[in-house]
Write a protein that holds these residues in place. Structure first.
Motif, short mmCIF file in Angstrom:
data_model
loop_
_atom_site.label_atom_id
_atom_site.label_comp_id
_atom_site.label_asym_id
_atom_site.label_seq_id
_atom_site.Cartn_x
_atom_site.Cartn_y
_atom_site.Cartn_z
N GLY A 21 0.82 -1.21 0.00
CA GLY A 21 0.00 0.00 0.00
C GLY A 21 0.85 1.25 0.00
O GLY A 21 0.57 2.21 -0.73
N ILE A 22 1.90 1.26 0.79
CA ILE A 22 2.81 2.40 0.84
C ILE A 22 3.51 2.60 -0.51
O ILE A 22 3.65 3.72 -0.99
CB ILE A 22 3.86 2.21 1.96
N LYS A 23 3.91 1.47 -1.11
CA LYS A 23 4.57 1.54 -2.42
C LYS A 23 3.65 2.14 -3.48
O LYS A 23 4.07 2.98 -4.28
CB LYS A 23 5.01 0.13 -2.84
N GLU A 24 2.38 1.71 -3.47
CA GLU A 24 1.42 2.24 -4.44
C GLU A 24 1.17 3.72 -4.23
O GLU A 24 1.07 4.49 -5.19
CB GLU A 24 0.10 1.47 -4.33
N LEU A 25 1.10 4.13 -2.95
CA LEU A 25 0.90 5.55 -2.65
C LEU A 25 2.08 6.38 -3.16
O LEU A 25 1.90 7.46 -3.71
CB LEU A 25 0.72 5.76 -1.15
N LYS A 26 3.29 5.85 -2.97
CA LYS A 26 4.48 6.56 -3.43
C LYS A 26 4.49 6.67 -4.95
O LYS A 26 4.85 7.70 -5.52
CB LYS A 26 5.74 5.85 -2.95
N GLN A 27 4.07 5.57 -5.62
CA GLN A 27 4.03 5.58 -7.08
C GLN A 27 3.00 6.59 -7.59
O GLN A 27 3.26 7.33 -8.53
CB GLN A 27 3.71 4.18 -7.60
N GLU A 28 1.83 6.61 -6.92
CA GLU A 28 0.79 7.56 -7.32
C GLU A 28 1.26 9.00 -7.10
O GLU A 28 1.01 9.88 -7.92
CB GLU A 28 -0.49 7.30 -6.52
N ARG A 29 1.95 9.23 -5.98
CA ARG A 29 2.46 10.56 -5.69
C ARG A 29 3.51 10.98 -6.74
O ARG A 29 3.53 12.12 -7.18
CB ARG A 29 3.07 10.59 -4.29
#
Length: 232
Positions: A21-29
């Motif tokens: 989840g953190i990885k996806e958030l970073k990618q989206e950011r």
């Protein structure tokens, strides 16, 4: 060695999901940040041109530091390439919206030209891409071949029109596509230089009427043509 119990497995599973989840958030950011930078670069290139733009200009437009811009784009050339690639990708998107209308081939060409003209007038990314294409000799990077996709799209519709007897006998769809693209992009450039593209739709209509055989009647079916009721 201690065996893993159900609680351990559950905790590891939860940790893995949290990390994903953190990885996806970073990618989206990161994607959002790159989009902000790209839009700012388009604004700068459209208004000032490639030679005059600096990374600092782009950073100031985004409210970011130069370092943050460099993190995503290594130099000004990389930004120009990204803007041109985005510009180039817009043409098939516009063509897809025209295809969805189910127009006859010649009308589809007229509608595509008109929608593209409106995009040049209203869309900063399109204006930036057009300017960078003119300045491509100043950009020390490999750039997409200009106008090839657009010519291919128009040729496809004109070829269908010829097969359906929608063009005058003897008209070459391939040659007509090349002439149309040359006339249209020349018209948009002149409209930009003389009137900041305020009259681009009118100039595009002149191109359609002058260049496309049998195109006059097709204008009535085009929803984006100005004053369709007076087109014929």
């Amino acid at each position: 060695m201690r065996r893993l119990g159900m609680t351990d497995i559950a905790e590891r599973g939860s940790t893995g999901q949290a990390n994903e989840g953190i990885k996806e958030l970073k990618q989206e950011r990161a994607i959002r940040t790159r989009t902000r930078i790209l839009n700012a670069a388009a604004e700068a290139f459209a208004s000032k041109g490639f030679p005059a733009v600096t990374i600092l200009d782009v950073a100031e437009l985004t409210g970011m530091t130069k370092g943050a811009v460099y993190f995503h784009y290594t130099n000004k050339e990389a930004l120009a390439v990204a803007v041109i690639e985005e510009f180039d990708s817009r043409f098939p998107v516009v063509a897809k919206t025209v295809s969805a209308l189910g127009l006859a081939p010649v009308a589809a060409v007229a509608e595509l030209l008109t929608r593209t003209a409106i995009a040049f007038r209203d869309d900063t990314m399109m204006r930036a891409g057009a300017r960078l294409q003119i300045e491509r000799g100043l950009i020390r990077a490999a750039l997409p071949l200009p106008y090839a996709k657009y010519t291919e799209i128009i040729y496809g519709w004109l070829k269908t029109a010829a097969e359906e007897d929608g063009l005058k006998p003897g008209t070459s769809p391939e040659a007509l596509a090349r002439v149309l693209v040359s006339a249209f992009f020349g018209a948009q450039h002149i409209s930009w230089v003389l009137n900041d593209r305020a009259d681009i739709t009118e100039r595009t209509l002149e191109v359609i009427r002058a260049v496309i055989p049998c195109g006059e009647g097709a204008l009535l079916a085009c929803p984006s043509i100005p004053d369709r009721g007076n087109a014929a």
